[in-house]
Design an enzyme around this catalytic site. Structure first.
Site, PDB file in Angstrom:
ATOM      1  N   THR A 133       8.164  12.108   2.771  1.00 23.61           N
ATOM      2  CA  THR A 133       8.425  10.945   3.613  1.00 23.61           C
ATOM      3  C   THR A 133       7.334  10.820   4.674  1.00 23.61           C
ATOM      4  O   THR A 133       6.290  11.481   4.579  1.00 23.61           O
ATOM      5  CB  THR A 133       9.835  11.015   4.233  1.00 23.61           C
ATOM      6  N   ASN A 134       7.526   9.970   5.652  1.00 21.32           N
ATOM      7  CA  ASN A 134       6.548   9.811   6.729  1.00 21.32           C
ATOM      8  C   ASN A 134       7.277   9.714   8.066  1.00 21.32           C
ATOM      9  O   ASN A 134       8.504   9.774   8.113  1.00 21.32           O
ATOM     10  CB  ASN A 134       5.660   8.585   6.466  1.00 21.32           C
ATOM     11  N   ARG A 135       6.523   9.544   9.128  1.00 18.94           N
ATOM     12  CA  ARG A 135       7.116   9.654  10.467  1.00 18.94           C
ATOM     13  C   ARG A 135       7.756   8.360  10.980  1.00 18.94           C
ATOM     14  O   ARG A 135       8.209   8.303  12.109  1.00 18.94           O
ATOM     15  CB  ARG A 135       6.047  10.078  11.471  1.00 18.94           C
TER      16      ARG A 135
END
Ligand code: CTP
Length: 423
Positions: free
Chosen positions: A224-226
Site C-alpha cells: 500500500t502507500n501512505r
C-alpha cells in the site's frame, strides 16, 4: 468564483450595513478569550448581520452578559428553557444563516464532535443545517493533545470550518500556539463559510476517488502507500455542500461523509471497476486516490510462512484508471488528476497533465512540511490544460478542496454557462 456583496462588506471591515441582515448565531464558550467575542460581535453588527449571542454558563464567568447583549442585535440567550417558544435550539438553528463559535474550548469541541447536546449552544450547532465556524482557543498543551486533534478532524470531515488559533501570549503569562485567531482571520472564516453556501455545483454529478489502494500479497499482507484519503474525503464533503450529487469511491478507512454516496473498495482493480461503472454519468471526476502502480502478480491463497523461505515478489502494473477515464470521457466532462510528487513538482505535474489528457492536475510536494500524507493541511498547485496555474498555499484540506472545486466551476462556466448532467 464571484464574491458576494456580503463577503466584500466583511472583507472591508464592515463599513456600512449590508442589505440583507443575515442571521449569525454567535456562540461564546468559557475561556479567557471570551472577551474577544465582543470585538467580533461589533464588526459583524456593523457589517449588517443580525447577531444573536448565545453564551454557555462558563462563558458568563469570563464575560459580562450585559456587554454582549448591549452590542449584539438581541439579548444573550443561555438556556434551553427560556424565551423564544418551547424549542429554542431548533428555532435558533433554523434562523441561523451561520453559527460562529468564538472562542471554542476543548470541551465544546469534544461535545460537538461526539454529538453531545449539552446545553443551548451545543444543541443549536447539532440542530442547525447552516454552516458552522469554530474558532478554538486554549493552552498549547490542550491544543496539541491528540484527543482535541481527533475531535477537530471529525468536525472538519463533517464540513465545519475551523479557524485555527495563532501563536502568541496566552493567559497566565504563557507563550505558544493556542491564542484565538485575529478578528480579521475570524471574519475571513465567516466570509469563506458563507461563500460555501453558494450552490455552484447544484444539478451536477461529481465522482471523487480517495485513499491508497491495498494490493494483497497473501490474506494477511498488502502493498500500500501512505495516503490517508483525507483530501479525497474533504473534496466529497465540499462538493456535496456546494450542491453536487456526489459518489465517493474510497479505499480509506475514514468515516463516510454525509451527503455523499460511498462505495468502499480495497484494490486498484476494485477501484477501477467502481469508478468506470459510474463515471459515464458524471459531469466531474476527481481522481484524488493514490492508486497503487504495481500489485503482486500472484496473490497467495494462504499466509506465506517464514518456514517457506523469503518469498520473491513478482509485480505487475495496475490499470491506469485516470488514463482510461480520459480515453472514455464524453463531451464536457471535467477530469481532475492528483500528483503527489517530490522534487520538481511543477514540471512533473505538467507532464502528467499532458500524458493523461486531463483538464486539471493538482500537484503537491509530499516532502514539504504540512503538505505530506496524513496531514490535515495541504499546499498545492492546480495546473490547467489551458495553461492556468493556481497556487494554494498551506491550508486545511477542506480549503484546498474548495480551491480545486473553484477551478472546476471556472472550467464548467467557461465551457457551458449552464452545465447539467443528463440523468
Ligand atoms: N492514477 C490512476 N490509476 C493508476 C495510477 C494513478 O488513476 N493506476 C491516477 C491518480 O489517482 C492520480 C493520477 O493518476 O490522479 C496521478 O497519479 P500518480 O501516482 O501521481 O502518477 P502515475 O501516473 O502513477 O505516475 P508515477 O507514479 O510514475 O509518478
Amino acid at each position: 468564483m464571484a464574491t458576494s456583496p456580503r463577503a466584500d462588506t466583511i472583507a472591508q471591515g464592515g463599513d456600512g450595513p449590508a442589505p440583507s441582515g443575515e442571521c449569525i448565531i454567535l456562540g461564546v464558550t468559557g475561556g479567557i478569550a471570551a472577551y474577544k467575542a465582543v470585538g467580533v460581535c461589533r464588526r459583524l453588527v456593523s457589517a449588517g448581520f443580525h447577531v444573536v449571542p448565545v453564551m454557555t454558563a462558563t462563558a458568563t464567568r469570563f464575560l459580562g452578559e450585559a456587554t454582549l447583549s448591549a452590542l449584539a442585535s438581541e439579548p444573550v440567550r443561555k438556556s434551553l428553557f427560556e424565551g423564544a417558544g418551547p424549542i429554542v435550539h431548533t428555532t435558533l438553528g433554523r434562523r441561523a444563516d451561520l453559527v460562529l463559535v468564538v472562542p471554542a474550548t476543548a470541551r465544546f469541541i469534544a461535545c460537538y464532535a461526539n454529538g453531545i447536546a449539552d446545553g443551548l449552544l451545543l444543541s443549536t450547532v447539532l440542530a442547525t443545517r447552516a454552516p458552522v465556524v469554530v474558532c478554538p482557543a486554549m493552552h498549547t498543551e490542550m491544543w496539541e493533545h491528540p484527543a482535541l486533534r481527533h475531535n477537530l478532524e471529525l468536525l472538519v470531515e463533517r464540513g465545519v470550518l475551523v479557524v485555527p488559533p495563532e501563536e502568541g501570549p496566552l493567559a497566565g503569562g504563557d507563550q505558544g500556539a493556542g491564542r484565538l485567531a485575529s478578528p480579521e482571520n475570524i471574519l475571513d472564516g465567516v466570509t469563506r463559510a458563507l461563500r460555501r453556501r453558494e450552490l455552484d455545483l447544484s444539478g451536477l454529478r461529481v465522482l471523487v476517488s480517495a485513499g491508497g489502494t491495498r494490493e494483497p500479497i497473501d490474506p494477511v499482507r498488502v502493498i500500500t502507500n501512505r495516503s490517508s484519503g483525507k483530501q479525497g474525503h474533504a473534496l466529497a464533503v465540499a462538493a456535496a455542500e456546494r450542491g453536487a450529487e456526489v459518489v465517493l469511491v474510497t479505499a480509506a478507512s475514514l468515516p463516510g461523509p454525509t451527503g455523499a454516496s460511498v462505495v468502499r473498495v480495497e484494490t486498484a482493480a476494485q477501484m477501477e471497476q467502481a469508478v468506470l461503472e459510474r463515471a459515464a454519468g458524471c459531469d466531474v471526476v476527481v481522481m484524488a486516490a493514490a492508486v497503487a502502480d504495481f500489485r503482486p502478480k500472484v496473490t497467495a491463497s494462504s499466509k506465506i510462512s517464514k518456514s517457506e523461505g523469503t518469498p520473491e515478489l513478482v509485480l505487475e502494473p495496475t490499470p491506469d484508471i485516470l488514463a482510461e477515464l480520459s480515453r472514455r470521457r464524453g463531451n464536457g466532462q471535467v477530469l481532475v488528476g492528483f500528483a503527489a510528487e517530490t522534487g520538481d513538482v511543477a514540471v512533473r505535474a505538467k507532464a502528467k497533465l499532458q500524458a493523461k489528457a486531463v483538464d486539471l492536475m493538482v500537484a503537491n510536494d509530499v516532502s514539504a512540511p504540512g503538505a505530506g500524507f496524513d496531514c490535515d493541511t495541504n499546499a498545492v498547485t492546480i495546473t490547467g490544460a489551458d495553461g492556468s496555474v493556481v497556487e494554494v498555499p498551506l491550508a486545511s484540506k477542506r480549503e484546498v478542496a474548495d480551491a480545486v472545486l473553484d477551478s472546476v466551476v471556472a472550467l464548467l462556466r467557461r465551457d457551458n454557462p449552464l452545465p447539467r448532467s443528463t440523468k
